[in-house]
Motif scaffolding. Sequence first.
Motif, PDB file in Angstrom:
ATOM      1  N   LEU A 291       0.851  -1.182   0.000  1.00  0.00           N
ATOM      2  CA  LEU A 291       0.000   0.000   0.000  1.00  0.00           C
ATOM      3  C   LEU A 291       0.890   1.236   0.000  1.00  0.00           C
ATOM      4  CD1 LEU A 291      -2.734   1.432   0.226  1.00  0.00           C
ATOM      5  CD2 LEU A 291      -2.626   1.112   2.685  1.00  0.00           C
ATOM      6  N   ASP A 292       0.769   2.022  -1.047  1.00  0.00           N
ATOM      7  CA  ASP A 292       1.529   3.260  -1.189  1.00  0.00           C
ATOM      8  C   ASP A 292       0.559   4.419  -1.038  1.00  0.00           C
ATOM      9  OD1 ASP A 292       3.020   5.462  -1.946  1.00  0.00           O
ATOM     10  OD2 ASP A 292       4.000   4.455  -3.621  1.00  0.00           O
ATOM     11  N   LEU A 293       0.745   5.243  -0.011  1.00  0.00           N
ATOM     12  CA  LEU A 293      -0.182   6.338   0.236  1.00  0.00           C
ATOM     13  C   LEU A 293      -0.191   7.361  -0.893  1.00  0.00           C
ATOM     14  CD1 LEU A 293       0.297   7.031   4.054  1.00  0.00           C
ATOM     15  CD2 LEU A 293      -1.515   5.754   2.924  1.00  0.00           C
ATOM     16  N   SER A 294       0.850   7.362  -1.716  1.00  0.00           N
ATOM     17  CA  SER A 294       0.871   8.275  -2.856  1.00  0.00           C
ATOM     18  C   SER A 294       0.058   7.740  -4.031  1.00  0.00           C
ATOM     19  CB  SER A 294       2.321   8.522  -3.307  1.00  0.00           C
ATOM     20  OG  SER A 294       3.056   9.135  -2.262  1.00  0.00           O
ATOM     21  N   HIS A 295      -0.326   6.473  -3.947  1.00  0.00           N
ATOM     22  CA  HIS A 295      -1.107   5.841  -5.021  1.00  0.00           C
ATOM     23  C   HIS A 295      -2.217   5.030  -4.370  1.00  0.00           C
ATOM     24  CE1 HIS A 295       2.006   7.039  -7.901  1.00  0.00           C
ATOM     25  NE2 HIS A 295       2.890   6.588  -7.023  1.00  0.00           N
ATOM     26  N   GLU A 296      -3.330   5.698  -4.089  1.00  0.00           N
ATOM     27  CA  GLU A 296      -4.383   5.077  -3.291  1.00  0.00           C
ATOM     28  C   GLU A 296      -4.975   3.838  -3.944  1.00  0.00           C
ATOM     29  OE1 GLU A 296      -8.477   7.154  -3.943  1.00  0.00           O
ATOM     30  OE2 GLU A 296      -6.976   8.732  -3.706  1.00  0.00           O
ATOM     31  N   GLN A 297      -4.824   3.702  -5.269  1.00  0.00           N
ATOM     32  CA  GLN A 297      -5.377   2.523  -5.935  1.00  0.00           C
ATOM     33  C   GLN A 297      -4.671   1.245  -5.499  1.00  0.00           C
ATOM     34  OE1 GLN A 297      -3.719   4.982  -7.438  1.00  0.00           O
ATOM     35  NE2 GLN A 297      -2.189   4.188  -8.866  1.00  0.00           N
ATOM     36  N   THR A 298      -3.484   1.377  -4.862  1.00  0.00           N
ATOM     37  CA  THR A 298      -2.796   0.183  -4.372  1.00  0.00           C
ATOM     38  C   THR A 298      -3.572  -0.471  -3.233  1.00  0.00           C
ATOM     39  OG1 THR A 298      -1.418   1.542  -2.898  1.00  0.00           O
ATOM     40  CG2 THR A 298      -0.512   0.998  -5.068  1.00  0.00           C
ATOM     41  N   ALA A 299      -4.550   0.228  -2.673  1.00  0.00           N
ATOM     42  CA  ALA A 299      -5.397  -0.366  -1.633  1.00  0.00           C
ATOM     43  C   ALA A 299      -6.387  -1.375  -2.196  1.00  0.00           C
ATOM     44  CB  ALA A 299      -6.161   0.727  -0.885  1.00  0.00           C
ATOM     45  N   ASN A 300      -6.603  -1.346  -3.497  1.00  0.00           N
ATOM     46  CA  ASN A 300      -7.661  -2.168  -4.082  1.00  0.00           C
ATOM     47  C   ASN A 300      -7.425  -3.661  -3.907  1.00  0.00           C
ATOM     48  OD1 ASN A 300      -8.986   0.153  -4.880  1.00  0.00           O
ATOM     49  ND2 ASN A 300      -8.152   0.125  -6.958  1.00  0.00           N
TER      50      ASN A 300
ATOM     51  N   ASN B  60       3.487  17.546  -0.268  1.00  0.00           N
ATOM     52  CA  ASN B  60       3.921  16.236   0.215  1.00  0.00           C
ATOM     53  C   ASN B  60       3.568  16.043   1.689  1.00  0.00           C
ATOM     54  OD1 ASN B  60       5.274  13.706  -0.034  1.00  0.00           O
ATOM     55  ND2 ASN B  60       7.089  14.585   0.933  1.00  0.00           N
ATOM     56  N   LEU B  61       3.831  17.059   2.510  1.00  0.00           N
ATOM     57  CA  LEU B  61       3.579  16.955   3.949  1.00  0.00           C
ATOM     58  C   LEU B  61       2.095  16.760   4.232  1.00  0.00           C
ATOM     59  CD1 LEU B  61       4.488  17.209   6.922  1.00  0.00           C
ATOM     60  CD2 LEU B  61       4.251  19.694   6.684  1.00  0.00           C
ATOM     61  N   PHE B  62       1.262  17.588   3.623  1.00  0.00           N
ATOM     62  CA  PHE B  62      -0.166  17.506   3.910  1.00  0.00           C
ATOM     63  C   PHE B  62      -0.811  16.284   3.260  1.00  0.00           C
ATOM     64  CE2 PHE B  62       0.429  21.531   5.768  1.00  0.00           C
ATOM     65  CZ  PHE B  62      -0.695  21.836   6.523  1.00  0.00           C
ATOM     66  N   TRP B  63      -0.282  15.861   2.141  1.00  0.00           N
ATOM     67  CA  TRP B  63      -0.831  14.645   1.531  1.00  0.00           C
ATOM     68  C   TRP B  63      -0.603  13.442   2.447  1.00  0.00           C
ATOM     69  CZ3 TRP B  63      -4.192  13.111  -1.872  1.00  0.00           C
ATOM     70  CH2 TRP B  63      -4.233  11.743  -2.194  1.00  0.00           C
ATOM     71  N   VAL B  64       0.632  13.260   2.894  1.00  0.00           N
ATOM     72  CA  VAL B  64       0.957  12.079   3.705  1.00  0.00           C
ATOM     73  C   VAL B  64       0.308  12.145   5.083  1.00  0.00           C
ATOM     74  CG1 VAL B  64       2.829  10.780   4.804  1.00  0.00           C
ATOM     75  CG2 VAL B  64       3.108  11.634   2.474  1.00  0.00           C
ATOM     76  N   ASN B  65       0.348  13.314   5.729  1.00  0.00           N
ATOM     77  CA  ASN B  65      -0.087  13.416   7.122  1.00  0.00           C
ATOM     78  C   ASN B  65      -1.575  13.711   7.289  1.00  0.00           C
ATOM     79  OD1 ASN B  65       2.554  13.024   7.800  1.00  0.00           O
ATOM     80  ND2 ASN B  65       2.854  14.975   8.824  1.00  0.00           N
ATOM     81  N   SER B  66      -2.208  14.330   6.299  1.00  0.00           N
ATOM     82  CA  SER B  66      -3.570  14.823   6.485  1.00  0.00           C
ATOM     83  C   SER B  66      -4.579  14.221   5.520  1.00  0.00           C
ATOM     84  CB  SER B  66      -3.603  16.356   6.331  1.00  0.00           C
ATOM     85  OG  SER B  66      -2.519  16.977   6.974  1.00  0.00           O
ATOM     86  N   ILE B  67      -4.219  14.148   4.253  1.00  0.00           N
ATOM     87  CA  ILE B  67      -5.173  13.771   3.210  1.00  0.00           C
ATOM     88  C   ILE B  67      -5.215  12.255   2.999  1.00  0.00           C
ATOM     89  CG2 ILE B  67      -5.872  14.133   0.822  1.00  0.00           C
ATOM     90  CD1 ILE B  67      -5.939  16.654   2.640  1.00  0.00           C
ATOM     91  N   ALA B  68      -4.052  11.653   2.783  1.00  0.00           N
ATOM     92  CA  ALA B  68      -4.002  10.224   2.476  1.00  0.00           C
ATOM     93  C   ALA B  68      -4.596   9.360   3.588  1.00  0.00           C
ATOM     94  CB  ALA B  68      -2.565   9.795   2.176  1.00  0.00           C
ATOM     95  N   PRO B  69      -4.361   9.651   4.880  1.00  0.00           N
ATOM     96  CA  PRO B  69      -4.950   8.786   5.912  1.00  0.00           C
ATOM     97  C   PRO B  69      -6.473   8.699   5.831  1.00  0.00           C
ATOM     98  CG  PRO B  69      -3.213  10.122   6.867  1.00  0.00           C
ATOM     99  CD  PRO B  69      -3.421  10.638   5.473  1.00  0.00           C
ATOM    100  N   VAL B  70      -7.135   9.827   5.595  1.00  0.00           N
ATOM    101  CA  VAL B  70      -8.596   9.809   5.516  1.00  0.00           C
ATOM    102  C   VAL B  70      -9.052   9.206   4.192  1.00  0.00           C
ATOM    103  CG1 VAL B  70     -10.696  11.185   5.690  1.00  0.00           C
ATOM    104  CG2 VAL B  70      -8.697  11.788   7.066  1.00  0.00           C
ATOM    105  N   THR B  71      -8.306   9.463   3.130  1.00  0.00           N
ATOM    106  CA  THR B  71      -8.626   8.848   1.843  1.00  0.00           C
ATOM    107  C   THR B  71      -8.615   7.325   1.947  1.00  0.00           C
ATOM    108  OG1 THR B  71      -7.677  10.727   0.653  1.00  0.00           O
ATOM    109  CG2 THR B  71      -7.925   8.687  -0.578  1.00  0.00           C
ATOM    110  N   ILE B  72      -7.580   6.789   2.596  1.00  0.00           N
ATOM    111  CA  ILE B  72      -7.470   5.344   2.777  1.00  0.00           C
ATOM    112  C   ILE B  72      -8.573   4.831   3.697  1.00  0.00           C
ATOM    113  CG2 ILE B  72      -6.028   3.534   3.810  1.00  0.00           C
ATOM    114  CD1 ILE B  72      -5.157   4.462   0.994  1.00  0.00           C
ATOM    115  N   ALA B  73      -8.865   5.563   4.758  1.00  0.00           N
ATOM    116  CA  ALA B  73      -9.927   5.139   5.680  1.00  0.00           C
ATOM    117  C   ALA B  73     -11.266   5.054   4.963  1.00  0.00           C
ATOM    118  CB  ALA B  73     -10.006   6.104   6.856  1.00  0.00           C
TER     119      ALA B  73
END
Length: 235
Positions: free
Chosen positions: A62-71, A109-122
């Motif tokens: 799972l790469d937080l920069s590529h949310e499709q890896t969660a599929n 980069n900072l806000f994507w990893v720490n703020s956006i990607a966690p909720v996107t994945i959730a």
Amino acid sequence: MTKENQRAIVVGASRGIGLGLARELLNQHWSVIATIRDTSQVPADLNQLLSEHPDKLELAELDLSHEQTANSIISKYPEHSIDLLLVSAGISGPEHQRVEHCTPNEISNLFWVNSIAPVTIARKFLPLMKVNSVIAFMSSRMGSIALNDDGSMELYRASKAALNSITRGFAQNEAIPAQIGVLNLHPGWVQTEMGGSHAPVTVKESTTGIVRVIEGFLGKTEQQFIDFQGNEMAW
């Protein structure tokens, strides 16, 4: 339900607190899906954990920069089969930590990893979560506006405050109506690569406390901002 039947997804389990959380959950008899960015390059400590718990631990990419890896994870597990989603990945951001010095790429980069990607994945994993399960985000005391008494690390603070804010909407509008609890966790100042060797809290102390907090929170359909010792934090 016994712990032997409980399954957790730990996002960002390659090292530090994420790895420690995977280890502590396994010690408490959970089954764990540990995600890392590249399963072809598994760190030695995680490989050791795999050898110790071959029936309880599995790796997923799972790469937080590529949310499709969660599929691939979503397709592997049925709906309502996960008791805990724990998003532990995070970065400190640029060394200077000053808004007037930062570049758009640094902020992105900072806000994507720490703020956006966690909720996107959730949100992507939400259908996998059981009723009375927990979604936990690794926040920080530094994400508290009320507790910001020295103004240090202003970019990192802002990214964690943003995480707290975004997870609030996610909790109120999506998780809690689905009878899923949400935790924003302060792990303490921990002896990791980010926290440094002089930090006062060991990974073991932090992760033991966090797992205890999570297990005590299972079944609660609310959101709390809480530290590894069980103390509620001011938002």
